[in-house]
Design a protein around this motif. Sequence first.
Motif, mmCIF file in Angstrom:
data_model
loop_
_atom_site.group_PDB
_atom_site.id
_atom_site.type_symbol
_atom_site.label_atom_id
_atom_site.label_comp_id
_atom_site.label_asym_id
_atom_site.label_seq_id
_atom_site.Cartn_x
_atom_site.Cartn_y
_atom_site.Cartn_z
ATOM 1 N N THR A 30 47.491 33.065 53.508
ATOM 2 C CA THR A 30 46.275 32.209 53.405
ATOM 3 C C THR A 30 45.466 32.765 52.103
ATOM 4 O O THR A 30 45.622 34.059 51.750
ATOM 5 C CB THR A 30 45.466 32.719 54.561
ATOM 6 N N GLU A 31 44.871 31.700 51.590
ATOM 7 C CA GLU A 31 43.928 32.333 50.436
ATOM 8 C C GLU A 31 42.657 32.545 51.081
ATOM 9 O O GLU A 31 41.856 31.758 51.677
ATOM 10 C CB GLU A 31 43.816 30.978 49.620
ATOM 11 N N ARG A 32 42.093 33.527 50.397
ATOM 12 C CA ARG A 32 40.594 33.882 50.946
ATOM 13 C C ARG A 32 39.717 34.405 49.455
ATOM 14 O O ARG A 32 40.299 34.994 48.588
ATOM 15 C CB ARG A 32 40.686 35.285 51.716
ATOM 16 N N LYS A 33 38.756 33.745 49.413
ATOM 17 C CA LYS A 33 37.969 33.734 48.449
ATOM 18 C C LYS A 33 36.597 34.302 48.510
ATOM 19 O O LYS A 33 35.797 34.293 49.634
ATOM 20 C CB LYS A 33 37.742 32.375 47.984
ATOM 21 N N ARG A 34 36.355 34.905 47.367
ATOM 22 C CA ARG A 34 35.080 35.799 47.388
ATOM 23 C C ARG A 34 34.326 35.749 46.252
ATOM 24 O O ARG A 34 34.991 35.985 45.022
ATOM 25 C CB ARG A 34 35.121 37.215 48.064
ATOM 26 N N GLU A 35 32.942 35.925 45.832
ATOM 27 C CA GLU A 35 32.359 36.008 44.613
ATOM 28 C C GLU A 35 31.550 37.188 44.714
ATOM 29 O O GLU A 35 30.907 37.518 45.549
ATOM 30 C CB GLU A 35 31.322 34.877 44.480
ATOM 31 N N ILE A 36 32.024 38.108 43.897
ATOM 32 C CA ILE A 36 31.217 39.477 43.724
ATOM 33 C C ILE A 36 30.763 39.669 42.258
ATOM 34 O O ILE A 36 31.032 39.184 41.160
ATOM 35 C CB ILE A 36 32.281 40.588 44.051
ATOM 36 N N PHE A 37 29.489 40.539 42.254
ATOM 37 C CA PHE A 37 28.950 40.991 41.049
ATOM 38 C C PHE A 37 29.059 42.296 40.790
ATOM 39 O O PHE A 37 28.805 43.169 41.761
ATOM 40 C CB PHE A 37 27.449 40.265 40.979
ATOM 41 N N LEU A 38 29.320 42.815 39.743
ATOM 42 C CA LEU A 38 29.626 44.260 39.394
ATOM 43 C C LEU A 38 28.691 44.305 38.229
ATOM 44 O O LEU A 38 28.692 43.598 37.196
ATOM 45 C CB LEU A 38 30.979 44.410 38.566
ATOM 46 N N SER A 39 27.473 45.264 38.323
ATOM 47 C CA SER A 39 26.784 45.498 37.133
ATOM 48 C C SER A 39 27.399 46.241 36.011
ATOM 49 O O SER A 39 28.453 46.943 36.369
ATOM 50 C CB SER A 39 25.441 46.234 37.858
ATOM 51 N N ASN A 40 26.743 46.218 34.878
ATOM 52 C CA ASN A 40 27.442 47.019 33.784
ATOM 53 C C ASN A 40 27.491 48.472 33.991
ATOM 54 O O ASN A 40 28.363 49.119 33.589
ATOM 55 C CB ASN A 40 26.414 46.717 32.524
ATOM 56 N N GLU A 41 26.286 48.960 34.803
ATOM 57 C CA GLU A 41 26.433 50.532 35.029
ATOM 58 C C GLU A 41 27.642 50.827 36.087
ATOM 59 O O GLU A 41 28.306 51.794 35.889
ATOM 60 C CB GLU A 41 25.194 50.901 36.017
ATOM 61 N N GLU A 42 28.117 49.759 36.861
ATOM 62 C CA GLU A 42 29.084 49.917 37.945
ATOM 63 C C GLU A 42 30.354 49.989 36.989
ATOM 64 O O GLU A 42 31.232 50.986 37.358
ATOM 65 C CB GLU A 42 29.110 48.965 38.973
ATOM 66 N N ILE A 43 30.335 49.030 36.273
ATOM 67 C CA ILE A 43 31.450 48.794 35.326
ATOM 68 C C ILE A 43 31.762 49.870 34.726
ATOM 69 O O ILE A 43 33.131 50.517 34.302
ATOM 70 C CB ILE A 43 31.502 47.621 34.700
ATOM 71 N N ASP A 44 30.818 50.539 34.223
ATOM 72 C CA ASP A 44 31.179 51.814 33.264
ATOM 73 C C ASP A 44 31.728 52.905 33.983
ATOM 74 O O ASP A 44 32.505 53.894 33.193
ATOM 75 C CB ASP A 44 29.688 52.410 32.495
ATOM 76 N N ASP A 45 31.485 53.046 35.087
ATOM 77 C CA ASP A 45 32.472 54.008 36.111
ATOM 78 C C ASP A 45 33.448 53.383 36.507
ATOM 79 O O ASP A 45 33.286 52.659 37.656
ATOM 80 C CB ASP A 45 31.320 54.412 36.989
ATOM 81 N N VAL A 46 34.656 53.581 36.276
ATOM 82 C CA VAL A 46 35.826 52.936 36.789
ATOM 83 C C VAL A 46 36.145 53.326 38.101
ATOM 84 O O VAL A 46 36.833 52.266 38.834
ATOM 85 C CB VAL A 46 36.960 53.224 35.737
#
Length: 320
Positions: A206-222
Amino acid sequence: MLKKLLSKLGVGAAKVDLVLHHPHVRLGEKLEGEFFIEGGTVEQHIRKLEVELQLIVHADGKAYRRTAAVIPVSSSFTIQPGERKALPFSYVLPLHLPITRPHVRYAFVTRLDIADGVDAFDQDAIDILPPLSLEKLFHALENIGFREKPSSGKITPYGQEFAFFPTGAWMGMIEEVEFSALIEENGVRLYLEVDVRSGFGGFHETERKREIFLSNEEIDDVEETAGKLRTVIEEMIQQPHSYIGTSYVPFSSYPPQHVSHHHGGHGMMGAIGGFAAGMLAGMAAEELLEDVVEDALDHDMEDVMDDIGDWFDGGDDDIL
């Protein structure tokens, strides 16, 4: 007289060579190099010197080209027999382009437009690297046990789509994870699709879909990004009824955002959304994809979705 005649046929004519300082560059960064022009056996008038950035997509065993940008370098000048000229080259790569992947390649094609003669050409391959934010997302997925598939990075009517396969604990539960990315000022919005195995023997998917947002601060911390992605994917597995459908469900810890109907509607922005159109810096990307989307809409959309290798439909730009 004979030399002039031969030069008009391309024999003993002027030549051009673009030498890049580095054969790779990240989106939005400056690429630099030099043009080396060498005169032939006779004086020749050069109408112009320009470079095309060409996008090359491989699909169904063929390669197709589109011009992503035309870069004027020099207007008319005259070059004497045996004369050598060196001209600097610099170009800031537009933010809207898909990145290099096995099926997506780029080349700079340099053209020396020779009056009353055969034009001189030079071609140089160039790798377009992902922006750091996207590269960190790749690393975060690797940290939680996913590896990018060889077919990842295909161009679809919705932009560039990346695909990862599971390793370790995810094997047997997940078939693959796919996403398109929209680069925004404050972070990255992912349109995430997880193909989950279920039923006896895991043969049902089954395909399950979701939209998520990652802030620049979060992305800087892998590590933080990896933790959030793990939580999101686990919820998509454990709460199947919340994420099965044709729309992307926004990430619950953020204020409601627009919902992208990824597989519904033929609106232009909906059709070319995702990574390429999301990084749109001008009209070039939209024009680049628009003809392809129109070709796709002339066919049955279900077939297009089943075989996104037909991104370049038609044969006008078929190359060997």
